[in-house]
Design a protein around this motif. Structure first.
Motif, PDB file in Angstrom:
ATOM      1  N   ALA A  23      -8.680  -0.684   2.760  1.00 48.98           N
ATOM      2  CA  ALA A  23      -8.197  -0.602   4.143  1.00 48.98           C
ATOM      3  C   ALA A  23      -8.553  -1.877   4.906  1.00 48.98           C
ATOM      4  N   ARG A  24      -9.754  -2.373   4.696  1.00 54.13           N
ATOM      5  CA  ARG A  24     -10.202  -3.592   5.362  1.00 54.13           C
ATOM      6  C   ARG A  24      -9.335  -4.790   4.955  1.00 54.13           C
ATOM      7  N   GLY A  25      -8.998  -4.852   3.670  1.00 59.66           N
ATOM      8  CA  GLY A  25      -8.146  -5.941   3.185  1.00 59.66           C
ATOM      9  C   GLY A  25      -6.783  -5.951   3.873  1.00 59.66           C
ATOM     10  N   ILE A  26      -6.210  -4.771   4.028  1.00 59.01           N
ATOM     11  CA  ILE A  26      -4.903  -4.686   4.692  1.00 59.01           C
ATOM     12  C   ILE A  26      -5.043  -5.147   6.145  1.00 59.01           C
ATOM     13  N   GLN A  27      -6.110  -4.683   6.793  1.00 59.41           N
ATOM     14  CA  GLN A  27      -6.288  -4.989   8.208  1.00 59.41           C
ATOM     15  C   GLN A  27      -6.504  -6.490   8.432  1.00 59.41           C
ATOM     16  N   GLN A 178      -4.310  -3.046  -6.647  1.00 61.19           N
ATOM     17  CA  GLN A 178      -3.896  -2.065  -5.653  1.00 61.19           C
ATOM     18  C   GLN A 178      -4.066  -2.515  -4.208  1.00 61.19           C
ATOM     19  N   THR A 179      -5.141  -3.222  -3.908  1.00 61.42           N
ATOM     20  CA  THR A 179      -5.285  -3.696  -2.523  1.00 61.42           C
ATOM     21  C   THR A 179      -4.189  -4.706  -2.215  1.00 61.42           C
ATOM     22  N   GLY A 180      -3.969  -5.599  -3.154  1.00 61.32           N
ATOM     23  CA  GLY A 180      -2.898  -6.577  -2.995  1.00 61.32           C
ATOM     24  C   GLY A 180      -1.542  -5.908  -2.776  1.00 61.32           C
ATOM     25  N   ILE A 181      -1.297  -4.829  -3.491  1.00 59.26           N
ATOM     26  CA  ILE A 181      -0.010  -4.131  -3.370  1.00 59.26           C
ATOM     27  C   ILE A 181       0.166  -3.558  -1.964  1.00 59.26           C
TER      28      ILE A 181
END
Lengths: 335, 335
Positions: A23-27, A178-181
């Protein structure tokens, strides 16, 4: 697959800040994708976003509920299901990076079908794949490789994409984890692919493109990590990169999770990656080093990067500390 | 998994001798596993074994019906199902290397359950796997590697096993492909494993053993084949071999199925394999070359092997033409 945006980031009732890594990566990288967060009672972690209920988020325009938290064992806690169910009922898609598949839970699958929404189990996406063929394709491609797992390949890739875009270059980040996706809104979790299709999956992920278009392909693992080198090798061949960015963490003593496995030397690692990459791109070159220097002082970090620059004759930087501009500048000169 | 023997080899109604590759492999390497063959009307191919009906084979002691033939697309022809059904009804297990799974055909699955027999879909075996760890383990291990696919890695592995066994050495062939699995009666189809588990699967396949026990691990693909190098790399790390046998076909012009991909040079290939193998076994050495010389005369084959022997200082032979004894002799000296 393209995950509809904006996202409502679900944090459940987690109390471990490390669990919110996705979630942090997306944000951090796609703040404009993030409408807000949803936290259950007991949750002590926050992304600093506005808190929403499912209904309020839907009213505000949220399209997808993102389970952006890791969980011991990758299982879906029973008490999170209520939230997922209501998200589906309001008309939101749901994305999960957990091992346990949303789409194999009959109740959720049925509900999603009735409401016409999609359940994205991003660890399990199996597009129709063919085996790789290594045929030369147009377009420019950069692959982040590493001495080890978790040395900052995704961070370096996204920093590079951001910087190139700022300079007006035509660029796409190609996600393989998955975070990258979730950040890209699409991609292939390459470690979950059947082994025969690794390079083919990466060929599909970064198809032929305009000669001035750049794909930045997120690397995984390391050719020197005994657990994952197969994935790294297939990725390297499938990416067919003209440029490699070598990622490394200063002072790491051994390969991640394997105290018995010594850290590879940087020159050996660069050499092995260039040799292997040359199988599908004869003129592959090293574009520079992205070093995670979080364990040392600012001056030690600067000295180390300076040393690498002198030794290898290419840019070397900590993208988080010093930015990634010098690598972009080198790449820009090649166009 | 251990497939019960003896086998009844099912040839269906094939007319293409190449389609019987798997059945032929079993018959050549494990004649004692093969009770006989079963052919449907129209079949023009024969292994030269006695023909049996299902009932007669069962009466003679057959334990497993083996679908040992390739089929365009890997699908199960409707008119083969009668035979499979009667085999199950008599009490025989059934093995299939086809893409289409026997166990996902409800009628066959139900029948097998009722009769207490097993349907082995050997392309789809997914044992409980963990990721590899590269920890040093006891026992001696040999891996056959190659410049390309289909250069004779399985043949070399089985020839070596046979020769070592004749000399009283304690040895096991470890199968990583479907024909190998039917010959060994167990194994893991490594190219069908989820990418994250390639090396872990090979660690499980060739576990720690007595210090005088030899595992001969069947290699797959090539580090230089753009389609499959990921599999080859994971295999190399997971096998943790002290010895490599390099397999190669004389005069092959390009990588299999890829006319645009030039054949790798032998010294480059040996070097890359030794370097990569050293990640999990520091003292890995080349044990010799197994050369497929089927395209040239006897004297040309001898000359080529002689040249390799001189150049690399290790045995070089065509196992089919000249036997594999000189490699065994070298290995025997190491015990």
């Amino acid at each position: 697959m393209l995950i509809p945006k904006p996202y409502l980031l679900f944090l459940g009732d987690i109390t471990d800040p490390l669990a919110e890594k996705t979630a942090r990566g997306i944000q951090v990288w796609r703040p404009d994708y993030c409408l807000g967060q949803l936290r259950l009672p007991g949750c002590t972690v926050s992304l600093g976003l506005d808190d929403f209920s499912v209904e309020a988020a839907w009213a505000a325009g949220a399209k997808t509920l993102v389970l952006g938290v890791a969980n011991a064992g990758g299982f879906l806690p029973q008490h999170w299901i209520d939230t997922i169910r209501s998200a589906i009922c309001t008309g939101m898609n749901v994305v999960s990076g957990l091992h346990e598949k949303l789409s194999s839970m009959p109740e959720l699958a049925k509900l999603a079908k009735q409401r016409g929404v999609t359940l994205f189990d991003i660890r399990h996406i199996r597009p129709n794949l063919r085996v790789g063929n290594g045929k030369q394709r147009s377009g420019k491609r950069i692959l982040t490789v590493g001495t080890d797992c978790s040395v900052g390949k995704m961070y370096a890739s996204l920093a590079l994409e951001e910087d190139m875009r700022k300079r007006g270059m035509d660029v796409n980040f190609r996600a393989t984890g998955q975070t990258g996706i979730l950040i890209a809104g699409e991609g292939i979790a390459i470690d979950a692919i059947v082994a025969d299709f690794i390079s083919g999956a990466v060929e599909a992920l970064s198809p032929a493109n305009n000669i001035n278009h750049w794909d930045i392909i997120e690397g995984q693992g390391s050719l020197f990590h005994p657990s994952y080198a197969g994935v790294s090798m297939g990725l390297l061949h499938g990416a067919q990169p003209q440029w490699l960015v070598m990622c490394h963490e200063m002072n790491r003593l051994h390969m991640r999770h394997l105290p018995h496995q010594p850290m590879v030397k940087l020159d050996v690692c660069v050499d092995a990656n260039l040799r292997a990459a040359a199988v599908t791109c004869r003129n592959v070159k090293l574009a520079g080093f992205a070093i995670n220097t979080s364990n040392v002082s600012n001056s030690k970090a600067r000295n180390y990067c300076h040393l690498l620059r002198k030794r290898f004759g290419v840019p070397a930087t900590d993208p988080l500390r010093f930015g990634i501009g010098e690598i972009t500048t080198l790449l820009q000169k090649q166009t």
